[in-house]
Design a protein around this motif. Sequence first.
Motif, PDB file in Angstrom:
ATOM      1  N   PHE A 163       0.828  -1.208   0.000  1.00  0.00           N
ATOM      2  CA  PHE A 163       0.000   0.000   0.000  1.00  0.00           C
ATOM      3  C   PHE A 163       0.860   1.255   0.000  1.00  0.00           C
ATOM      4  CE2 PHE A 163      -3.787  -2.440   1.733  1.00  0.00           C
ATOM      5  CZ  PHE A 163      -4.508  -2.340   0.548  1.00  0.00           C
ATOM      6  N   ASP A 164       1.949   1.241   0.745  1.00  0.00           N
ATOM      7  CA  ASP A 164       2.854   2.387   0.741  1.00  0.00           C
ATOM      8  C   ASP A 164       3.423   2.622  -0.654  1.00  0.00           C
ATOM      9  OD1 ASP A 164       2.389   2.859   3.409  1.00  0.00           O
ATOM     10  OD2 ASP A 164       4.253   1.895   4.089  1.00  0.00           O
ATOM     11  N   LEU A 165       3.785   1.558  -1.339  1.00  0.00           N
ATOM     12  CA  LEU A 165       4.316   1.689  -2.697  1.00  0.00           C
ATOM     13  C   LEU A 165       3.244   2.203  -3.659  1.00  0.00           C
ATOM     14  CD1 LEU A 165       6.455  -1.572  -3.010  1.00  0.00           C
ATOM     15  CD2 LEU A 165       7.304   0.777  -2.998  1.00  0.00           C
ATOM     16  N   ILE A 200       4.506   6.396  -1.336  1.00  0.00           N
ATOM     17  CA  ILE A 200       5.185   6.779  -0.097  1.00  0.00           C
ATOM     18  C   ILE A 200       6.589   6.197  -0.157  1.00  0.00           C
ATOM     19  CG2 ILE A 200       5.206   6.548   2.416  1.00  0.00           C
ATOM     20  CD1 ILE A 200       2.133   6.315   2.274  1.00  0.00           C
ATOM     21  N   ASN A 201       7.569   7.088  -0.167  1.00  0.00           N
ATOM     22  CA  ASN A 201       8.960   6.632  -0.237  1.00  0.00           C
ATOM     23  C   ASN A 201       9.433   6.211   1.143  1.00  0.00           C
ATOM     24  OD1 ASN A 201       9.253   7.111  -2.979  1.00  0.00           O
ATOM     25  ND2 ASN A 201       9.702   9.277  -2.639  1.00  0.00           N
ATOM     26  N   LEU A 202       9.857   4.993   1.221  1.00  0.00           N
ATOM     27  CA  LEU A 202      10.335   4.451   2.487  1.00  0.00           C
ATOM     28  C   LEU A 202      11.816   4.119   2.358  1.00  0.00           C
ATOM     29  CD1 LEU A 202       7.423   1.969   3.208  1.00  0.00           C
ATOM     30  CD2 LEU A 202       7.800   4.176   4.288  1.00  0.00           C
ATOM     31  N   PRO A 203      12.551   4.309   3.435  1.00  0.00           N
ATOM     32  CA  PRO A 203      13.952   3.895   3.380  1.00  0.00           C
ATOM     33  C   PRO A 203      14.039   2.367   3.308  1.00  0.00           C
ATOM     34  CG  PRO A 203      13.346   4.520   5.610  1.00  0.00           C
ATOM     35  CD  PRO A 203      12.167   4.845   4.732  1.00  0.00           C
ATOM     36  N   SER A 204      15.110   1.900   2.743  1.00  0.00           N
ATOM     37  CA  SER A 204      15.325   0.460   2.665  1.00  0.00           C
ATOM     38  C   SER A 204      15.721  -0.048   4.050  1.00  0.00           C
ATOM     39  CB  SER A 204      16.438   0.152   1.663  1.00  0.00           C
ATOM     40  OG  SER A 204      16.657  -1.227   1.615  1.00  0.00           O
ATOM     41  N   VAL A 205      14.882  -0.921   4.598  1.00  0.00           N
ATOM     42  CA  VAL A 205      15.150  -1.474   5.928  1.00  0.00           C
ATOM     43  C   VAL A 205      14.855  -2.969   5.922  1.00  0.00           C
ATOM     44  CG1 VAL A 205      14.670   0.665   7.192  1.00  0.00           C
ATOM     45  CG2 VAL A 205      12.836  -0.940   6.771  1.00  0.00           C
ATOM     46  N   ASP A 206      15.451  -3.656   6.864  1.00  0.00           N
ATOM     47  CA  ASP A 206      15.153  -5.069   7.063  1.00  0.00           C
ATOM     48  C   ASP A 206      14.089  -5.183   8.144  1.00  0.00           C
ATOM     49  OD1 ASP A 206      17.078  -5.980   5.236  1.00  0.00           O
ATOM     50  OD2 ASP A 206      18.652  -5.904   6.751  1.00  0.00           O
ATOM     51  N   TYR A 207      13.114  -6.026   7.914  1.00  0.00           N
ATOM     52  CA  TYR A 207      12.089  -6.280   8.912  1.00  0.00           C
ATOM     53  C   TYR A 207      12.334  -7.664   9.480  1.00  0.00           C
ATOM     54  CZ  TYR A 207       9.737  -2.219   7.059  1.00  0.00           C
ATOM     55  OH  TYR A 207       9.450  -0.946   6.677  1.00  0.00           O
ATOM     56  N   ILE A 208      12.362  -7.747  10.764  1.00  0.00           N
ATOM     57  CA  ILE A 208      12.572  -9.029  11.424  1.00  0.00           C
ATOM     58  C   ILE A 208      11.255  -9.451  12.068  1.00  0.00           C
ATOM     59  CG2 ILE A 208      13.804 -10.259  13.242  1.00  0.00           C
ATOM     60  CD1 ILE A 208      16.145  -8.287  12.733  1.00  0.00           C
ATOM     61  N   ILE A 209      10.776 -10.571  11.613  1.00  0.00           N
ATOM     62  CA  ILE A 209       9.540 -11.126  12.165  1.00  0.00           C
ATOM     63  C   ILE A 209       9.931 -12.406  12.895  1.00  0.00           C
ATOM     64  CG2 ILE A 209       7.279 -12.094  11.617  1.00  0.00           C
ATOM     65  CD1 ILE A 209       7.225 -10.135   9.225  1.00  0.00           C
ATOM     66  N   PRO A 210       9.692 -12.456  14.190  1.00  0.00           N
ATOM     67  CA  PRO A 210      10.125 -13.613  14.981  1.00  0.00           C
ATOM     68  C   PRO A 210       9.531 -14.925  14.477  1.00  0.00           C
ATOM     69  CG  PRO A 210       9.380 -11.828  16.406  1.00  0.00           C
ATOM     70  CD  PRO A 210       9.007 -11.449  15.008  1.00  0.00           C
ATOM     71  N   VAL A 211      10.280 -15.981  14.695  1.00  0.00           N
ATOM     72  CA  VAL A 211       9.843 -17.331  14.352  1.00  0.00           C
ATOM     73  C   VAL A 211       9.754 -18.154  15.632  1.00  0.00           C
ATOM     74  CG1 VAL A 211      10.839 -17.258  12.039  1.00  0.00           C
ATOM     75  CG2 VAL A 211      12.214 -18.099  13.946  1.00  0.00           C
ATOM     76  N   ASN A 212       9.156 -19.303  15.534  1.00  0.00           N
ATOM     77  CA  ASN A 212       9.072 -20.223  16.672  1.00  0.00           C
ATOM     78  C   ASN A 212       9.705 -21.548  16.292  1.00  0.00           C
ATOM     79  OD1 ASN A 212       7.509 -18.598  18.516  1.00  0.00           O
ATOM     80  ND2 ASN A 212       5.797 -18.891  17.108  1.00  0.00           N
ATOM     81  N   ILE A 213      10.384 -22.150  17.242  1.00  0.00           N
ATOM     82  CA  ILE A 213      10.939 -23.479  17.009  1.00  0.00           C
ATOM     83  C   ILE A 213      10.052 -24.498  17.727  1.00  0.00           C
ATOM     84  CG2 ILE A 213      12.545 -23.320  18.959  1.00  0.00           C
ATOM     85  CD1 ILE A 213      14.487 -25.042  17.156  1.00  0.00           C
ATOM     86  N   VAL A 214       9.732 -25.555  17.011  1.00  0.00           N
ATOM     87  CA  VAL A 214       8.968 -26.662  17.590  1.00  0.00           C
ATOM     88  C   VAL A 214       9.937 -27.821  17.736  1.00  0.00           C
ATOM     89  CG1 VAL A 214       7.037 -28.237  17.282  1.00  0.00           C
ATOM     90  CG2 VAL A 214       6.824 -25.873  16.512  1.00  0.00           C
TER      91      VAL A 214
END
Length: 135
Positions: free
Chosen positions: A107-109, A113-127
Amino acid sequence: YLKALSKYAIPVRDQYITKANVNYHDSKNAVLDFIKKGYTFDGIFANNDIMAIGALHALRENNISVPEDVKIVGFDGTSLSEICDPPITTIIQDFDKIGQRSVELLFDLINDINLPSVDYIIPVNIVCRKSTSCN
């Protein structure tokens, strides 16, 4: 993998890195090739659970015990990882959060909307299951 080796000053052994298509047969064949070449290893981290199952079958065909001799971790939390023997430890991603963040960025694109290049970290779970000793 390479970052973790570097962080802990562990030398990279190129012979332990292989490229395979993301499927059962290529994973199984890669592990069979490692065994045939006499490489010793005590763990496998597969790109997905299907590849982990391929690795498991290659080890079993060579009487290599999981988790006693080699530990296996898959990635994606499919139900197949639960029903193999031994059940495979797996990493589960939060697909809802990944989808939500992806839609927000889209939606931003769309709205220019110009956004800086960033890394998004989304947590994971270990089973943890019986293919490792973490259970």
